[in-house]
Design a protein around this motif. Structure first.
Motif, PDB file in Angstrom:
ATOM      1  N   UNK A  94     -35.009  -8.830 -41.886  1.00 37.34           N
ATOM      2  CA  UNK A  94     -36.246  -8.066 -41.780  1.00 37.34           C
ATOM      3  C   UNK A  94     -36.063  -6.647 -42.321  1.00 37.34           C
ATOM      4  N   UNK A  95     -37.101  -6.166 -43.011  1.00 30.48           N
ATOM      5  CA  UNK A  95     -37.118  -4.795 -43.495  1.00 30.48           C
ATOM      6  C   UNK A  95     -37.746  -3.928 -42.414  1.00 30.48           C
ATOM      7  N   UNK A  96     -37.077  -2.840 -42.060  1.00 31.61           N
ATOM      8  CA  UNK A  96     -37.619  -1.965 -41.025  1.00 31.61           C
ATOM      9  C   UNK A  96     -38.865  -1.263 -41.531  1.00 31.61           C
ATOM     10  N   UNK A  97     -39.678  -0.769 -40.598  1.00 34.42           N
ATOM     11  CA  UNK A  97     -40.898  -0.058 -40.967  1.00 34.42           C
ATOM     12  C   UNK A  97     -40.570   1.145 -41.846  1.00 34.42           C
ATOM     13  N   UNK A  98     -39.582   1.914 -41.443  1.00 30.92           N
ATOM     14  CA  UNK A  98     -39.202   3.098 -42.217  1.00 30.92           C
ATOM     15  C   UNK A  98     -38.708   2.721 -43.606  1.00 30.92           C
ATOM     16  N   UNK A  99     -37.840   1.731 -43.675  1.00 27.10           N
ATOM     17  CA  UNK A  99     -37.287   1.301 -44.959  1.00 27.10           C
ATOM     18  C   UNK A  99     -38.381   0.790 -45.891  1.00 27.10           C
ATOM     19  N   UNK A 100     -39.285  -0.014 -45.342  1.00 30.65           N
ATOM     20  CA  UNK A 100     -40.352  -0.582 -46.160  1.00 30.65           C
ATOM     21  C   UNK A 100     -41.298   0.473 -46.710  1.00 30.65           C
ATOM     22  N   UNK A 101     -41.709   1.410 -45.857  1.00 28.79           N
ATOM     23  CA  UNK A 101     -42.642   2.446 -46.300  1.00 28.79           C
ATOM     24  C   UNK A 101     -42.009   3.359 -47.346  1.00 28.79           C
ATOM     25  N   UNK A 102     -40.768   3.735 -47.142  1.00 28.30           N
ATOM     26  CA  UNK A 102     -40.100   4.618 -48.103  1.00 28.30           C
ATOM     27  C   UNK A 102     -39.846   3.897 -49.429  1.00 28.30           C
ATOM     28  N   UNK A 103     -39.453   2.642 -49.352  1.00 26.82           N
ATOM     29  CA  UNK A 103     -39.209   1.879 -50.561  1.00 26.82           C
ATOM     30  C   UNK A 103     -40.501   1.688 -51.352  1.00 26.82           C
ATOM     31  N   UNK A 104     -41.562   1.352 -50.653  1.00 28.05           N
ATOM     32  CA  UNK A 104     -42.864   1.152 -51.288  1.00 28.05           C
ATOM     33  C   UNK A 104     -43.333   2.436 -51.961  1.00 28.05           C
ATOM     34  N   UNK A 105     -43.248   3.554 -51.250  1.00 30.29           N
ATOM     35  CA  UNK A 105     -43.716   4.832 -51.794  1.00 30.29           C
ATOM     36  C   UNK A 105     -42.899   5.245 -53.009  1.00 30.29           C
ATOM     37  N   UNK A 106     -41.581   5.155 -52.919  1.00 36.29           N
ATOM     38  CA  UNK A 106     -40.727   5.571 -54.033  1.00 36.29           C
ATOM     39  C   UNK A 106     -40.937   4.705 -55.269  1.00 36.29           C
ATOM     40  N   UNK A 107     -40.979   3.404 -55.058  1.00 33.38           N
ATOM     41  CA  UNK A 107     -41.123   2.485 -56.189  1.00 33.38           C
ATOM     42  C   UNK A 107     -42.483   2.649 -56.859  1.00 33.38           C
ATOM     43  N   UNK A 108     -43.538   2.754 -56.053  1.00 34.98           N
ATOM     44  CA  UNK A 108     -44.885   2.898 -56.588  1.00 34.98           C
ATOM     45  C   UNK A 108     -45.030   4.197 -57.369  1.00 34.98           C
ATOM     46  N   UNK A 109     -44.535   5.295 -56.809  1.00 36.41           N
ATOM     47  CA  UNK A 109     -44.654   6.585 -57.488  1.00 36.41           C
ATOM     48  C   UNK A 109     -43.807   6.638 -58.749  1.00 36.41           C
ATOM     49  N   UNK A 110     -42.636   6.053 -58.701  1.00 34.67           N
ATOM     50  CA  UNK A 110     -41.762   6.052 -59.875  1.00 34.67           C
ATOM     51  C   UNK A 110     -42.436   5.361 -61.057  1.00 34.67           C
ATOM     52  N   UNK A 111     -42.975   4.149 -60.825  1.00 32.77           N
ATOM     53  CA  UNK A 111     -43.621   3.409 -61.910  1.00 32.77           C
ATOM     54  C   UNK A 111     -44.941   4.047 -62.328  1.00 32.77           C
ATOM     55  N   UNK A 112     -45.652   4.639 -61.368  1.00 28.18           N
ATOM     56  CA  UNK A 112     -46.942   5.252 -61.684  1.00 28.18           C
ATOM     57  C   UNK A 112     -46.806   6.458 -62.597  1.00 28.18           C
ATOM     58  N   UNK A 113     -45.624   7.048 -62.637  1.00 27.50           N
ATOM     59  CA  UNK A 113     -45.397   8.216 -63.488  1.00 27.50           C
ATOM     60  C   UNK A 113     -44.900   7.833 -64.880  1.00 27.50           C
ATOM     61  N   UNK A 114     -44.735   6.543 -65.135  1.00 27.01           N
ATOM     62  CA  UNK A 114     -44.374   6.116 -66.477  1.00 27.01           C
ATOM     63  C   UNK A 114     -45.561   6.334 -67.411  1.00 27.01           C
ATOM     64  N   UNK A 115     -45.310   6.632 -68.696  1.00 33.09           N
ATOM     65  CA  UNK A 115     -46.376   7.067 -69.609  1.00 33.09           C
ATOM     66  C   UNK A 115     -47.636   6.202 -69.639  1.00 33.09           C
ATOM     67  N   UNK A 116     -47.498   4.874 -69.796  1.00 29.63           N
ATOM     68  CA  UNK A 116     -48.694   4.049 -69.914  1.00 29.63           C
ATOM     69  C   UNK A 116     -49.463   3.970 -68.604  1.00 29.63           C
ATOM     70  N   UNK A 117     -48.728   3.913 -67.480  1.00 33.30           N
ATOM     71  CA  UNK A 117     -49.391   3.876 -66.179  1.00 33.30           C
ATOM     72  C   UNK A 117     -50.122   5.189 -65.930  1.00 33.30           C
TER      73      UNK A 117
END
Length: 229
Positions: free
Chosen positions: A108-131
């Protein structure tokens, strides 16, 4: 065109054992690989067109020409410019693969781990040029084209639903009640969106260190109020 068709037809015929030409075989239905290839090429060309010409100036005629397909092929998939743009938006969501960040094959992924992973991954890809260009397009032209605002809202609601289910599952697993998982998920998603928009409009480069530090602080503050959820 008629001459070209005749040439191709003759070239595609085969000679049989008697020396007579044999009719070419029907190609039949396209394979799944061919369909996927057409779809990928179409969405890539459409994305380039939207970025270069803007939503209002984007031409479906140019898109089909540059993609090497017919308008019939385009309209069999997307009946309007709005549907085509939404397909691009959803393709980007799937590219992020956010759902996999909220689960694990090793436990199981902890609440803290899941939220931080989701936020980091989403923001990282969202800052790519085409996104980034797609987000800028939504923000800059949504006042003239309400369908862009609707597409942006659909993306937000999808994120809220995913996070809400994750929060509810963690609450049940951890034995920590959550009265309003949807409300908490909305705060989380819009918190991420706020940081992203600030970076986007300021045109300041956001380093991975800056992003990770912000996610760490923000999620920790949100979790500090978990008993009030």
């Amino acid at each position: 065109m008629e001459g070209q068709h005749t040439t191709r037809s003759k070239a595609s015929q085969k000679s049989g054992p008697t020396g007579k030409t044999q009719p070419r075989r029907s190609k039949g239905r396209p394979t799944q690989e061919n369909v996927a290839e057409i779809e990928t090429r179409l969405l890539k060309v459409a994305l380039d067109e939207f970025i270069q010409a803007g939503y209002g100036g984007a031409s479906l005629t140019r898109i089909v020409r540059n993609a090497g397909i017919s308008k019939t092929t385009l309209y069999s998939r997307y009946s309007s410019k709005e549907e085509l743009f939404r397909a691009i938006a959803y393709q980007q969501i799937e590219r992020m693969s956010p759902a996999r960040l909220l689960s694990s094959t090793t436990g199981d992924v902890s609440l803290e781990e899941g939220l931080k992973s989701y936020a980091n991954h989403t923001l990282k890809l969202s800052l790519e040029p085409d996104m980034l260009e797609v987000y800028r397009l939504m923000h800059s032209e949504s006042s003239r084209f309400p369908e862009l605002g609707a597409a942006a809202r659909e993306r937000t609601e999808l994120g809220i639903k995913r996070i809400s289910r994750f929060i509810a599952a963690c609450a049940e697993r951890d034995g920590t009640p959550c009265k309003n998982p949807t409300g908490v998920a909305e705060v989380f998603i819009l918190m991420i969106r706020g940081w992203y928009v600030d970076v986007m409009v300021s045109n300041e480069p956001a380093s991975s260190t800056r992003r990770k530090d912000w996610v760490e602080r923000s999620v920790n503050l949100l979790l500090a109020a978990r008993q009030a959820w």
